[in-house]
Design an enzyme around this catalytic site. Structure first.
Site: not given
Ligand code: KIV
Length: 280
Positions: A49-50, A88, A118, A120, A186
């Site tokens: 989600d970056s 994510d 993924k 968090e 992280e």
């Molecule tokens: O969203 C993302 O790119 C991430 C990485 C920083 C692990 O969660």
């Protein structure tokens, strides 16, 4: 390779089996052409989600939606043959409980063609991780610094210092016990990352963590030098794509203004080099 000769993607159990072995190479991707560049080099590609920050220009990952994740996942999928593609779950798509998480994770797998999702959170998400994994959705956990919690934590600070180390360790044990096949650590201290890597039997994937982690991940736009707004200390730049891109765009602009582009070699018809002259 599968029986029909088609390259088989790595699976979550394949990644889990790499615990304690060769380092697991992971990067983020958001588009087909960038996914193609990493296809032969990475074991795991994360549609993170970056993308909200590095592709869409948002101030944090909090504004990322399911629709954005699905669209980018579909694009990345087209560029990959071998790596496991993890996608994510964005902020707001899983926190209210296991059922909400299942519904959205299933969308990432069916519509986005993710191989795993993924999310968090450590102990607080253990019940959700168990619920998903027991129902066929492989989960990579993410502990330490949680970018989706920026509004409650108030900054991107190093996690696991002093007394907080035991909390990060407890989070790691909880997500491993709940069935996660791997966990991202992280921005945690190197010593707690090492301790966690020794303490749990699933791979740890470090970002700002330790070379002792079972694998490493970086945001691709950071390591290519494409995203220039800020550079966290843990990023190593392997390219200068923003500089190269700016130079290329500036040359193009000069050529257009000076009528150097398009040149004869870019033309069609009787002005193209070698064209037969035709009568009008
Ligand atoms: O969203 C993302 O790119 C991430 C990485 C920083 C692990 O969660």
């Amino acid at each position: 390779m599968s029986a029909n000769g088609i390259m088989k993607s790595l699976t979550p159990p394949d990644i889990q089996a790499m615990k304690g072995g060769e380092p697991i190479v992971c990067l983020t991707a958001y588009t087909t052409p960038i996914a193609r560049l990493m296809d032969e080099h990475c074991e795991l590609v994360l549609v993170g989600d970056s993308l909200g920050v590095v592709v869409h220009g948002l101030p944090s990952t909090v504004g990322v939606t399911m629709e954005m994740m699905i669209m980018h996942a579909r694009a990345v999928r087209r560029g990959l043959t071998r790596p496991l593609m993890v996608v994510d779950l964005p902020f707001g798509a899983y926190e209210s409980g296991p059922e909400q998480a299942f519904e959205n994770a299933a969308r990432l797998m069916t519509e986005g063609r993710a191989g795993a999702v993924k999310l968090e959170g450590g102990r607080v998400q253990a019940e959700t991780i168990r619920f998903l994994t027991e129902r066929g959705i492989p989960v990579m956990a993410h502990i330490g610094l949680l970018p989706q919690a920026i509004n409650t934590v108030g900054g991107y600070k190093v996690q696991g210092r002093g007394d907080a180390a035991k909390d990060v360790l407890a989070d790691a044990k909880a997500v491993a016990e709940a069935g996660a096949f791997a966990v991202v650590l992280e921005k945690v201290t190197a010593s707690i990352a090492e301790k966690i890597t020794d303490a749990i039997d699933i791979p740890t994937i470090g970002i700002g963590a330790s070379p002792k982690c079972d694998g490493q991940i970086l945001v691709t736009d950071d390591m290519l030098g494409l995203f220039e707004d800020f550079q966290p200390k843990f990023v190593k730049r392997y390219g200068n794509w923003a500089v190269a891109g700016r130079e290329a765009i500036s040359s193009y602009a000069s050529d257009v203004r000076a009528r150097r582009f398009p040149g004869p070699e870019h033309l069609f018809g009787d002005q193209a080099p070698g064209a037969k002259k035709t009568k009008n």
